[in-house]
Design a protein around this motif. Sequence first.
Motif, PDB file in Angstrom:
ATOM      1  N   ARG A  60     -19.793 -63.902  10.174  1.00  0.00           N
ATOM      2  CA  ARG A  60     -20.514 -63.366   9.018  1.00  0.00           C
ATOM      3  C   ARG A  60     -20.331 -61.863   8.887  1.00  0.00           C
ATOM      4  O   ARG A  60     -20.290 -61.319   7.786  1.00  0.00           O
ATOM      5  CB  ARG A  60     -22.003 -63.705   9.171  1.00  0.00           C
ATOM      6  N   ASN A  61     -20.193 -61.193  10.026  1.00  0.00           N
ATOM      7  CA  ASN A  61     -20.061 -59.728  10.018  1.00  0.00           C
ATOM      8  C   ASN A  61     -18.618 -59.258  10.171  1.00  0.00           C
ATOM      9  O   ASN A  61     -18.373 -58.092  10.462  1.00  0.00           O
ATOM     10  CB  ASN A  61     -20.909 -59.133  11.149  1.00  0.00           C
ATOM     11  N   ASN A  62     -17.667 -60.183   9.962  1.00  0.00           N
ATOM     12  CA  ASN A  62     -16.266 -59.852  10.209  1.00  0.00           C
ATOM     13  C   ASN A  62     -15.567 -59.321   8.957  1.00  0.00           C
ATOM     14  O   ASN A  62     -14.399 -59.630   8.711  1.00  0.00           O
ATOM     15  CB  ASN A  62     -15.524 -61.075  10.755  1.00  0.00           C
ATOM     16  N   ASN A  63     -16.292 -58.536   8.182  1.00  0.00           N
ATOM     17  CA  ASN A  63     -15.695 -57.897   7.009  1.00  0.00           C
ATOM     18  C   ASN A  63     -14.817 -56.733   7.470  1.00  0.00           C
ATOM     19  O   ASN A  63     -15.292 -55.860   8.187  1.00  0.00           O
ATOM     20  CB  ASN A  63     -16.819 -57.378   6.084  1.00  0.00           C
ATOM     21  N   PRO A  64     -13.538 -56.731   7.082  1.00  0.00           N
ATOM     22  CA  PRO A  64     -12.639 -55.666   7.547  1.00  0.00           C
ATOM     23  C   PRO A  64     -13.174 -54.259   7.299  1.00  0.00           C
ATOM     24  O   PRO A  64     -12.928 -53.347   8.094  1.00  0.00           O
ATOM     25  CB  PRO A  64     -11.354 -55.910   6.730  1.00  0.00           C
ATOM     26  N   GLN A  65     -13.937 -54.072   6.210  1.00  0.00           N
ATOM     27  CA  GLN A  65     -14.465 -52.743   5.896  1.00  0.00           C
ATOM     28  C   GLN A  65     -15.557 -52.311   6.885  1.00  0.00           C
ATOM     29  O   GLN A  65     -15.866 -51.135   6.999  1.00  0.00           O
ATOM     30  CB  GLN A  65     -15.034 -52.710   4.474  1.00  0.00           C
ATOM     31  N   GLU A  66     -16.162 -53.285   7.581  1.00  0.00           N
ATOM     32  CA  GLU A  66     -17.263 -52.974   8.492  1.00  0.00           C
ATOM     33  C   GLU A  66     -16.805 -52.845   9.944  1.00  0.00           C
ATOM     34  O   GLU A  66     -17.599 -52.528  10.819  1.00  0.00           O
ATOM     35  CB  GLU A  66     -18.342 -54.056   8.375  1.00  0.00           C
ATOM     36  N   ARG A  67     -15.522 -53.113  10.192  1.00  0.00           N
ATOM     37  CA  ARG A  67     -15.013 -52.990  11.557  1.00  0.00           C
ATOM     38  C   ARG A  67     -14.648 -51.536  11.843  1.00  0.00           C
ATOM     39  O   ARG A  67     -13.964 -50.902  11.057  1.00  0.00           O
ATOM     40  CB  ARG A  67     -13.782 -53.883  11.752  1.00  0.00           C
ATOM     41  N   GLN A  68     -15.108 -51.033  12.964  1.00  0.00           N
ATOM     42  CA  GLN A  68     -14.831 -49.649  13.335  1.00  0.00           C
ATOM     43  C   GLN A  68     -13.585 -49.592  14.220  1.00  0.00           C
ATOM     44  O   GLN A  68     -13.533 -50.247  15.269  1.00  0.00           O
ATOM     45  CB  GLN A  68     -16.038 -49.073  14.089  1.00  0.00           C
ATOM     46  N   THR A  69     -12.585 -48.842  13.791  1.00  0.00           N
ATOM     47  CA  THR A  69     -11.371 -48.704  14.577  1.00  0.00           C
ATOM     48  C   THR A  69     -11.565 -47.622  15.632  1.00  0.00           C
ATOM     49  O   THR A  69     -12.154 -46.582  15.360  1.00  0.00           O
ATOM     50  CB  THR A  69     -10.173 -48.333  13.679  1.00  0.00           C
ATOM     51  N   ILE A  70     -11.078 -47.893  16.831  1.00  0.00           N
ATOM     52  CA  ILE A  70     -11.205 -46.915  17.916  1.00  0.00           C
ATOM     53  C   ILE A  70     -10.464 -45.638  17.511  1.00  0.00           C
ATOM     54  O   ILE A  70      -9.276 -45.688  17.181  1.00  0.00           O
ATOM     55  CB  ILE A  70     -10.620 -47.476  19.222  1.00  0.00           C
ATOM     56  N   PRO A  71     -11.129 -44.492  17.525  1.00  0.00           N
ATOM     57  CA  PRO A  71     -10.475 -43.253  17.075  1.00  0.00           C
ATOM     58  C   PRO A  71      -9.399 -42.778  18.051  1.00  0.00           C
ATOM     59  O   PRO A  71      -9.537 -42.932  19.270  1.00  0.00           O
ATOM     60  CB  PRO A  71     -11.631 -42.250  16.994  1.00  0.00           C
ATOM     61  N   PHE A  72      -8.333 -42.216  17.508  1.00  0.00           N
ATOM     62  CA  PHE A  72      -7.288 -41.626  18.338  1.00  0.00           C
ATOM     63  C   PHE A  72      -6.594 -40.524  17.554  1.00  0.00           C
ATOM     64  O   PHE A  72      -6.709 -40.439  16.324  1.00  0.00           O
ATOM     65  CB  PHE A  72      -6.261 -42.683  18.793  1.00  0.00           C
ATOM     66  N   GLY A 128     -31.406 -55.781  21.662  1.00  0.00           N
ATOM     67  CA  GLY A 128     -31.726 -56.954  20.859  1.00  0.00           C
ATOM     68  C   GLY A 128     -31.080 -56.942  19.487  1.00  0.00           C
ATOM     69  O   GLY A 128     -31.448 -57.712  18.613  1.00  0.00           O
ATOM     70  N   LEU A 129     -30.098 -56.050  19.301  1.00  0.00           N
ATOM     71  CA  LEU A 129     -29.466 -55.874  17.994  1.00  0.00           C
ATOM     72  C   LEU A 129     -28.012 -56.308  18.012  1.00  0.00           C
ATOM     73  O   LEU A 129     -27.364 -56.353  19.062  1.00  0.00           O
ATOM     74  CB  LEU A 129     -29.546 -54.403  17.562  1.00  0.00           C
ATOM     75  N   TYR A 130     -27.479 -56.621  16.825  1.00  0.00           N
ATOM     76  CA  TYR A 130     -26.053 -56.854  16.668  1.00  0.00           C
ATOM     77  C   TYR A 130     -25.359 -55.490  16.752  1.00  0.00           C
ATOM     78  O   TYR A 130     -25.696 -54.575  16.003  1.00  0.00           O
ATOM     79  CB  TYR A 130     -25.777 -57.526  15.321  1.00  0.00           C
ATOM     80  N   LEU A 131     -24.411 -55.347  17.657  1.00  0.00           N
ATOM     81  CA  LEU A 131     -23.838 -54.022  17.933  1.00  0.00           C
ATOM     82  C   LEU A 131     -22.718 -53.625  16.982  1.00  0.00           C
ATOM     83  O   LEU A 131     -22.447 -52.441  16.804  1.00  0.00           O
ATOM     84  CB  LEU A 131     -23.312 -53.973  19.378  1.00  0.00           C
ATOM     85  N   GLY A 132     -22.057 -54.603  16.375  1.00  0.00           N
ATOM     86  CA  GLY A 132     -20.963 -54.294  15.460  1.00  0.00           C
ATOM     87  C   GLY A 132     -19.606 -54.427  16.135  1.00  0.00           C
ATOM     88  O   GLY A 132     -19.468 -54.208  17.330  1.00  0.00           O
ATOM     89  N   ILE A 133     -18.615 -54.813  15.332  1.00  0.00           N
ATOM     90  CA  ILE A 133     -17.274 -55.040  15.858  1.00  0.00           C
ATOM     91  C   ILE A 133     -16.470 -53.744  15.847  1.00  0.00           C
ATOM     92  O   ILE A 133     -16.481 -53.003  14.861  1.00  0.00           O
ATOM     93  CB  ILE A 133     -16.543 -56.104  15.015  1.00  0.00           C
ATOM     94  N   THR A 134     -15.793 -53.485  16.960  1.00  0.00           N
ATOM     95  CA  THR A 134     -14.818 -52.402  17.010  1.00  0.00           C
ATOM     96  C   THR A 134     -13.465 -53.019  17.340  1.00  0.00           C
ATOM     97  O   THR A 134     -13.394 -54.040  18.043  1.00  0.00           O
ATOM     98  CB  THR A 134     -15.174 -51.352  18.084  1.00  0.00           C
ATOM     99  N   ILE A 135     -12.417 -52.450  16.793  1.00  0.00           N
ATOM    100  CA  ILE A 135     -11.079 -52.967  17.076  1.00  0.00           C
ATOM    101  C   ILE A 135     -10.163 -51.824  17.490  1.00  0.00           C
ATOM    102  O   ILE A 135     -10.344 -50.691  17.033  1.00  0.00           O
ATOM    103  CB  ILE A 135     -10.491 -53.721  15.855  1.00  0.00           C
ATOM    104  N   PRO A 136      -9.232 -52.133  18.368  1.00  0.00           N
ATOM    105  CA  PRO A 136      -8.959 -53.454  18.956  1.00  0.00           C
ATOM    106  C   PRO A 136      -9.853 -53.764  20.157  1.00  0.00           C
ATOM    107  O   PRO A 136     -10.401 -52.862  20.779  1.00  0.00           O
ATOM    108  CB  PRO A 136      -7.505 -53.311  19.413  1.00  0.00           C
ATOM    109  N   ILE A 137      -9.982 -55.076  20.461  1.00  0.00           N
ATOM    110  CA  ILE A 137     -10.471 -55.518  21.764  1.00  0.00           C
ATOM    111  C   ILE A 137      -9.269 -55.419  22.696  1.00  0.00           C
ATOM    112  O   ILE A 137      -8.173 -55.855  22.340  1.00  0.00           O
ATOM    113  CB  ILE A 137     -10.981 -56.970  21.717  1.00  0.00           C
ATOM    114  N   VAL A 138      -9.436 -54.832  23.854  1.00  0.00           N
ATOM    115  CA  VAL A 138      -8.266 -54.614  24.712  1.00  0.00           C
ATOM    116  C   VAL A 138      -8.376 -55.411  26.005  1.00  0.00           C
ATOM    117  O   VAL A 138      -9.475 -55.730  26.469  1.00  0.00           O
ATOM    118  CB  VAL A 138      -8.052 -53.113  25.032  1.00  0.00           C
ATOM    119  N   THR A 139      -7.205 -55.739  26.551  1.00  0.00           N
ATOM    120  CA  THR A 139      -7.126 -56.430  27.831  1.00  0.00           C
ATOM    121  C   THR A 139      -6.187 -55.654  28.743  1.00  0.00           C
ATOM    122  O   THR A 139      -5.030 -55.398  28.377  1.00  0.00           O
ATOM    123  CB  THR A 139      -6.590 -57.867  27.660  1.00  0.00           C
TER     124      THR A 139
END
Length: 245
Positions: A60-72, A128-139
């Motif tokens: 539901r929260n996977n709107n591309p505009q709401e995803r925070q990209t890791i700054p570099f 207790g909150l939804y933290l929000g998506i940041t990309i990328p998820i790294v491995t």
Amino acid sequence: MAEESPDSAYHSNGSSLEEEAERMEDEEQERLLSYWQSVGRGHQVDVPRDMAEPIQQLTRNNNPQERQTIPFTLIQRKEKLGDLLYEKRQYGKAKWACIKMKEKQYEQSICLGFMKLMRYICEQNSSGLYLGITIPIVTIVHTNESQSEMTQAVTVAYYLPEVLQDEPPHPFDSDIIIEEWPSTIVYSRSFRGITNEDSIMREINLLAEILESPELCLQDTFIIAGYTNPAAANRHNEIWFLQRP
């Protein structure tokens, strides 16, 4: 027969609408869970029923505009005949939520690690909150010294959003550790598709051939950056080489 009052009709219709909305939400939750379970079976991973709510919330929260990209900071772009070969970037010091995994297959490790991080992101934390998506998820992956094969141990990590960097919410899952990573220079090359032992080793060898001085980077530690979730068919990924401190 007594006539139904406008007020009682309103309450009746209101309840019906609420029940219908709840039924539709339950059906959507089941559909999403079923899809993830199907994908999980393909990776020999069991997706438990308690993932239904985090999956729905993340979707539901996977709107591309709401995803925070890791700054570099972009230092250099290396191109050849108009094609981007790699980028040299600097990532600043930051806090990450990390989980170490050691399944038989890489795909199992990232799927199970990602699910644990999803629970943390989706309210299973001290705020207790939804933290929000940041990309990328790294491995973080490791190889032997000759870079001929990967070891089983990997670390899946989620960059904490800017507003949470100073005081990260505490994970309920004791397997998740908050770590502060130092500022790092990486050499990044994009690739698409699934990520497994074969595709990762291929991308490591390819970037090693392209770089002018690969010996300046760590020789046994690499990062796979994923911009789409592990359930996606055609994933957008990057391979990162880490410059020695």
